[in-house]
Design a protein around this motif. Structure first.
Motif, short mmCIF file in Angstrom:
data_model
loop_
_atom_site.label_atom_id
_atom_site.label_comp_id
_atom_site.label_asym_id
_atom_site.label_seq_id
_atom_site.Cartn_x
_atom_site.Cartn_y
_atom_site.Cartn_z
N MET A 1 37.00 30.77 51.29
CA MET A 1 38.13 31.28 52.00
C MET A 1 37.97 32.80 52.15
SD MET A 1 42.05 30.53 51.14
CE MET A 1 42.85 31.82 50.28
N SER A 2 38.07 33.30 53.35
CA SER A 2 37.91 34.73 53.57
C SER A 2 39.28 35.39 53.67
CB SER A 2 37.11 34.99 54.84
OG SER A 2 37.84 34.55 55.96
N GLU A 3 39.32 36.63 53.27
CA GLU A 3 40.56 37.39 53.29
C GLU A 3 40.46 38.42 54.40
OE1 GLU A 3 42.65 40.42 50.23
OE2 GLU A 3 41.88 38.56 49.40
N SER A 4 41.47 38.49 55.25
CA SER A 4 41.44 39.47 56.33
C SER A 4 42.47 40.55 56.04
CB SER A 4 41.73 38.80 57.67
OG SER A 4 43.02 38.24 57.65
N ILE A 5 42.19 41.73 56.55
CA ILE A 5 43.09 42.87 56.38
C ILE A 5 43.67 43.19 57.74
CG2 ILE A 5 43.25 45.30 55.76
CD1 ILE A 5 40.93 44.82 53.82
N LEU A 6 44.99 43.23 57.83
CA LEU A 6 45.65 43.57 59.09
C LEU A 6 45.64 45.08 59.28
CD1 LEU A 6 48.79 41.27 58.94
CD2 LEU A 6 46.71 40.91 60.26
N GLU A 7 45.30 45.51 60.47
CA GLU A 7 45.34 46.92 60.79
C GLU A 7 46.25 47.11 61.99
OE1 GLU A 7 41.61 48.95 61.09
OE2 GLU A 7 40.71 47.68 59.56
N PHE A 8 47.14 48.06 61.88
CA PHE A 8 48.08 48.36 62.95
C PHE A 8 47.83 49.78 63.44
CE2 PHE A 8 50.19 45.22 60.25
CZ PHE A 8 50.51 44.25 61.19
N ALA A 9 48.04 50.00 64.73
CA ALA A 9 47.85 51.32 65.30
C ALA A 9 48.74 52.33 64.57
CB ALA A 9 48.20 51.29 66.78
N GLY A 10 48.16 53.48 64.25
CA GLY A 10 48.93 54.54 63.59
C GLY A 10 49.00 54.44 62.08
N MET A 11 48.49 53.35 61.50
CA MET A 11 48.52 53.18 60.04
C MET A 11 47.44 54.06 59.41
SD MET A 11 50.85 50.99 59.06
CE MET A 11 50.29 50.41 57.49
N PRO A 12 47.72 54.66 58.25
CA PRO A 12 46.69 55.45 57.57
C PRO A 12 45.61 54.54 57.00
CG PRO A 12 48.63 55.27 56.20
CD PRO A 12 48.98 54.63 57.52
N ASP A 13 44.44 55.12 56.76
CA ASP A 13 43.36 54.36 56.13
C ASP A 13 43.79 53.91 54.74
OD1 ASP A 13 41.66 54.71 58.29
OD2 ASP A 13 40.79 56.55 57.48
N PRO A 14 43.25 52.79 54.26
CA PRO A 14 43.60 52.34 52.90
C PRO A 14 43.21 53.39 51.86
CG PRO A 14 42.29 50.67 54.05
CD PRO A 14 42.32 51.90 54.91
N ALA A 15 44.02 53.52 50.83
CA ALA A 15 43.74 54.48 49.76
C ALA A 15 42.57 53.98 48.92
CB ALA A 15 44.97 54.67 48.90
N VAL A 16 41.78 54.90 48.43
CA VAL A 16 40.62 54.58 47.62
C VAL A 16 40.98 54.74 46.14
CG1 VAL A 16 38.25 55.27 47.06
CG2 VAL A 16 39.04 55.30 49.44
N LEU A 17 40.63 53.75 45.33
CA LEU A 17 40.82 53.82 43.89
C LEU A 17 39.64 54.58 43.29
CD1 LEU A 17 42.58 52.84 41.50
CD2 LEU A 17 41.04 50.89 41.34
N ARG A 18 39.94 55.62 42.49
CA ARG A 18 38.88 56.42 41.89
C ARG A 18 39.18 56.69 40.43
NH1 ARG A 18 38.68 61.83 44.24
NH2 ARG A 18 40.90 61.56 44.49
N ARG A 19 38.11 56.88 39.64
CA ARG A 19 38.23 57.31 38.25
C ARG A 19 37.41 58.58 38.09
NH1 ARG A 19 34.83 54.43 34.04
NH2 ARG A 19 33.60 56.30 34.27
N VAL A 20 38.01 59.60 37.49
CA VAL A 20 37.34 60.87 37.29
C VAL A 20 37.42 61.19 35.80
CG1 VAL A 20 37.33 63.32 37.84
CG2 VAL A 20 38.02 61.67 39.58
N ASP A 21 36.26 61.45 35.19
CA ASP A 21 36.19 61.88 33.79
C ASP A 21 35.87 63.37 33.77
OD1 ASP A 21 34.46 58.85 32.81
OD2 ASP A 21 36.61 59.28 32.85
N SER A 22 36.73 64.16 33.12
CA SER A 22 36.52 65.60 33.06
C SER A 22 37.18 66.16 31.80
CB SER A 22 37.13 66.26 34.30
OG SER A 22 37.00 67.66 34.23
N GLU A 23 36.43 66.96 31.07
CA GLU A 23 36.93 67.65 29.89
C GLU A 23 37.62 66.72 28.91
OE1 GLU A 23 39.10 71.18 30.86
OE2 GLU A 23 37.64 71.78 32.38
N GLY A 24 37.03 65.53 28.71
CA GLY A 24 37.54 64.59 27.71
C GLY A 24 38.71 63.74 28.17
#
Length: 60
Positions: A1-24
Motif C-alpha cells: 500500500m503506498s502513501e500519497s501526500i496531498l499538495e495544495f497551491a500556496g502550502m509551505p514545504d513540509p518541515a524537516v525533522l532534525r537533531r543537532v548535538d552541540s556543547e553537550g
C-alpha cells in the motif's frame, strides 16, 4: 500500500525533522521549532523523544 501526500497551491514545504548535538546538548527541531532540548547523555529523554515524535506521526 503506498502513501500519497496531498499538495495544495500556496502550502509551505513540509518541515524537516532534525537533531543537532552541540556543547553537550541535543536539540530536536521540526522546521524552525524546537521540540526537545536535553543533555546528550540522557538516554531517557532520547527515548521519550523518539516515542513522542513517532506517536505524533512525524515521518523520520
Amino acid at each position: 500500500m503506498s502513501e500519497s501526500i496531498l499538495e495544495f497551491a500556496g502550502m509551505p514545504d513540509p518541515a524537516v525533522l532534525r537533531r543537532v548535538d552541540s556543547e553537550g546538548q541535543t536539540t530536536v527541531l521540526l522546521g524552525t521549532r524546537v521540540l526537545f532540548l536535553y543533555e546528550c547523555d540522557d538516554a531517557g529523554m532520547r527515548n521519550l523523544t523518539v516515542v513522542a515524535v513517532t506517536d505524533a506521526g512525524v515521518a523520520c
